[in-house]
Design a protein around this motif. Structure first.
Motif, short mmCIF file in Angstrom:
data_model
loop_
_atom_site.label_atom_id
_atom_site.label_comp_id
_atom_site.label_asym_id
_atom_site.label_seq_id
_atom_site.Cartn_x
_atom_site.Cartn_y
_atom_site.Cartn_z
N MET A 1 42.38 58.01 31.28
CA MET A 1 43.80 57.86 30.95
C MET A 1 44.52 57.12 32.07
N THR A 2 45.60 56.47 31.75
CA THR A 2 46.28 55.63 32.73
C THR A 2 47.33 56.42 33.51
N ASP A 3 47.59 55.97 34.78
CA ASP A 3 48.89 56.32 35.31
C ASP A 3 49.70 55.04 35.21
N LYS A 4 51.02 55.15 35.41
CA LYS A 4 51.91 54.03 35.07
C LYS A 4 51.61 52.75 35.83
N SER A 5 51.03 52.89 37.04
CA SER A 5 50.79 51.70 37.84
C SER A 5 49.51 50.98 37.45
N GLN A 6 48.72 51.60 36.59
CA GLN A 6 47.44 50.97 36.24
C GLN A 6 47.60 49.99 35.07
N ILE A 7 46.73 48.98 35.08
CA ILE A 7 46.71 48.01 33.99
C ILE A 7 45.66 48.46 32.98
N HIS A 8 46.01 48.41 31.69
CA HIS A 8 45.02 48.74 30.67
C HIS A 8 44.09 47.55 30.51
N LEU A 9 42.89 47.71 31.01
CA LEU A 9 41.93 46.61 31.08
C LEU A 9 41.69 45.95 29.72
N LEU A 10 41.58 46.77 28.67
CA LEU A 10 41.23 46.23 27.35
C LEU A 10 42.41 45.52 26.70
N ASP A 11 43.59 45.72 27.24
CA ASP A 11 44.77 45.12 26.63
C ASP A 11 44.92 43.65 27.01
N ASP A 12 44.36 43.28 28.14
CA ASP A 12 44.51 41.91 28.61
C ASP A 12 43.31 41.54 29.48
N PRO A 13 42.30 40.94 28.85
CA PRO A 13 41.07 40.62 29.59
C PRO A 13 41.31 39.68 30.76
N THR A 14 42.40 38.88 30.70
CA THR A 14 42.63 37.93 31.79
C THR A 14 43.13 38.64 33.05
N SER A 15 43.66 39.87 32.89
CA SER A 15 44.24 40.56 34.04
C SER A 15 43.19 40.84 35.11
N LEU A 16 41.97 41.14 34.68
CA LEU A 16 40.91 41.43 35.65
C LEU A 16 40.52 40.16 36.41
N LYS A 17 40.45 39.06 35.66
CA LYS A 17 40.09 37.80 36.33
C LYS A 17 41.12 37.45 37.41
N SER A 18 42.41 37.59 37.07
CA SER A 18 43.45 37.27 38.06
C SER A 18 43.35 38.22 39.26
N TRP A 19 43.14 39.49 38.98
CA TRP A 19 43.08 40.47 40.06
C TRP A 19 41.91 40.15 40.99
N LEU A 20 40.76 39.81 40.42
CA LEU A 20 39.58 39.49 41.25
C LEU A 20 39.89 38.29 42.15
N LYS A 21 40.52 37.28 41.53
CA LYS A 21 40.85 36.08 42.30
C LYS A 21 41.81 36.42 43.44
N ASN A 22 42.85 37.16 43.11
CA ASN A 22 43.85 37.51 44.13
C ASN A 22 43.30 38.40 45.23
N ASN A 23 42.19 39.08 44.95
CA ASN A 23 41.63 40.00 45.93
C ASN A 23 40.32 39.49 46.54
N GLY A 24 40.12 38.17 46.41
CA GLY A 24 38.99 37.54 47.08
C GLY A 24 37.63 37.95 46.54
N GLN A 25 37.58 38.37 45.29
CA GLN A 25 36.30 38.78 44.69
C GLN A 25 35.75 37.65 43.82
N PRO A 26 34.43 37.56 43.72
CA PRO A 26 33.86 36.49 42.89
C PRO A 26 34.19 36.70 41.40
N ALA A 27 34.39 35.56 40.71
CA ALA A 27 34.81 35.61 39.31
C ALA A 27 33.76 36.27 38.41
N PHE A 28 32.48 36.19 38.81
CA PHE A 28 31.43 36.72 37.92
C PHE A 28 31.51 38.24 37.75
N ARG A 29 32.26 38.90 38.64
CA ARG A 29 32.40 40.36 38.50
C ARG A 29 33.08 40.72 37.17
N ALA A 30 33.97 39.84 36.70
CA ALA A 30 34.66 40.12 35.42
C ALA A 30 33.64 40.19 34.28
#
Ligand code: SF4
Length: 362
Positions: free
Chosen positions: A1-30
């Protein structure tokens, strides 16, 4: 279940890609995360063992995978399984897994409740609360897939649970993208059916955007006088406009249309109704899917007798209409067409696709 600050991963698949990029993680993790989720092998980030432990912790802090929980799981003797799903805001919806030979078909909901007001349907008894989010629609698919053994995959989707799918067309289309994507559930669009009561503006939007799915239009009556009574939203539309929008969908997609007709004892099941219906459908490349009514507790409608059903069928066959009567599955666990309720349900039954991809209610 979510708390308010969390992003619902399944609601927006692009959100994980952006987060990985912004946090210096390789794109293939998505892609790794997506694979774990779509193959149904991981319940949470912790179980994604090919990701570094520190990343798993960070993902768990920032993203929620699930926003809903299973409130009740019912299994019928014929293998049909129904989930009552509790949403984060307290809403309840239902979704169903049907087994038919090699087919593993799911029937999913698109809204909490329904505003269309079809008089024979339990789903719309209390009106509509809200549209489901894209993530909530995908969660139903994944929860149902997780009921299957590891060597089985979902093969078909019908969007005909609670709600009018085309009243939530944008969120639905995004969810079906994930369902049909080769990096998603990989279900061919040809095996996905959207069942609608017939909303021409949304049908045209579908036609313009992505006419790859199978479209099923619920008619339930051969003329506006009767349809206005059975499907009140028809008062503002009319059958001919719906048929014209369906024709445009066919012209663009090349996919044969399905028309649905719930057969109500003594209401829309006479020989005259069959003749009038044949007149409406004649010349259209369409399948007529007839569903003998599934009784709903508290509603005054009945299933026609076998003799009436046979006569109705013969009249349409005489007019060379391609017609199919739907097999009933899930009756014992109340998982059939037009009987889903948004609260704990007394009785439901879901009608199952037979050959092409036949929906239950829309
Ligand atoms: S039959 Fe479909 S469109 Fe009509 S009220 Fe029920 S869920 Fe809504």
């Amino acid at each position: 279940m979510t708390d308010k600050s969390q992003i619902h991963l399944l609601d927006d698949p692009t959100s994980l890609k952006s987060w990985l990029k912004n946090n210096g993680q390789p794109a293939f993790r998505a892609g790794q995360v997506q694979k774990w989720l779509m193959e149904g092998r991981a319940e949470d980030f912790e179980a994604m063992t090919n990701l570094p432990a520190a990343l798993r912790n960070e993902l768990a802090e920032n993203f929620a995978i699930w926003t809903s929980t299973i409130a009740k799981h019912t299994v019928a003797d014929d293998g049909t399984e129904k989930l009552l799903v509790a949403l984060a805001d307290g809403g309840r919806i239902e979704c169903v897994l049907l087994r038919d030979g090699d087919r593993r078909t799911i029937c999913i909901s698109s809204q909490v409740g329904c505003a269309m007001g079809c008089v024979f349907c339990a789903s719309g008894l209390d009106g509509v609360d809200r549209n489901l989010t894209t993530g909530e629609i995908i969660e139903q698919m994944l929860k149902l897939q997780r009921l299957l053994p590891a060597d089985e995959r979902l093969s078909h989707i019908v969007v005909m649970g609670m709600g009018e799918p085309l009243a939530n067309v944008d969120n639905l289309m995004a969810a079906l993208e994930t369902a049909s994507d080769s990096d998603g559930l990989g279900i061919s669009p040809r095996r996905i059916t959207i069942s609608t009561v017939g909303l021409p503006t949304a049908m045209d939007k579908l036609t313009r955007s992505n006419p790859r799915y199978h479209l099923a239009v619920s008619l339930h009556a051969p003329n506006d006088r009767l349809r206005n009574q059975l499907v009140p939203v028809n008062n503002k539309i009319g059958i001919d406009k719906i048929l014209a929008a369906a024709d445009r969908y066919f012209d663009m997609s090349g996919r044969r249309l399905t028309f649905e007709y719930v057969l109500l004892g003594g209401i829309n099941d006479s020989i005259e109704h069959a003749r009038e219906l044949a007149g409406k459908l004649k010349g259209r490349p369409a399948l007529l899917n007839v569903i003998p009514y599934n009784p709903v507790v508290g509603l005054p409608y009945s299933t026609p007798s076998q003799g009436v059903i046979r006569a109705f069928r013969e009249e349409l066959e005489k007019a060379n209409i391609t017609i199919k009567f739907r097999k009933r599955k899930g009756d014992k666990i109340n998982a059939a067409c037009g009987q889903l309720r948004r609260s704990t349900p007394p009785a439901i039954s879901i009608e199952l696709p037979t050959s092409k991809s036949q929906p239950a209610s829309d």
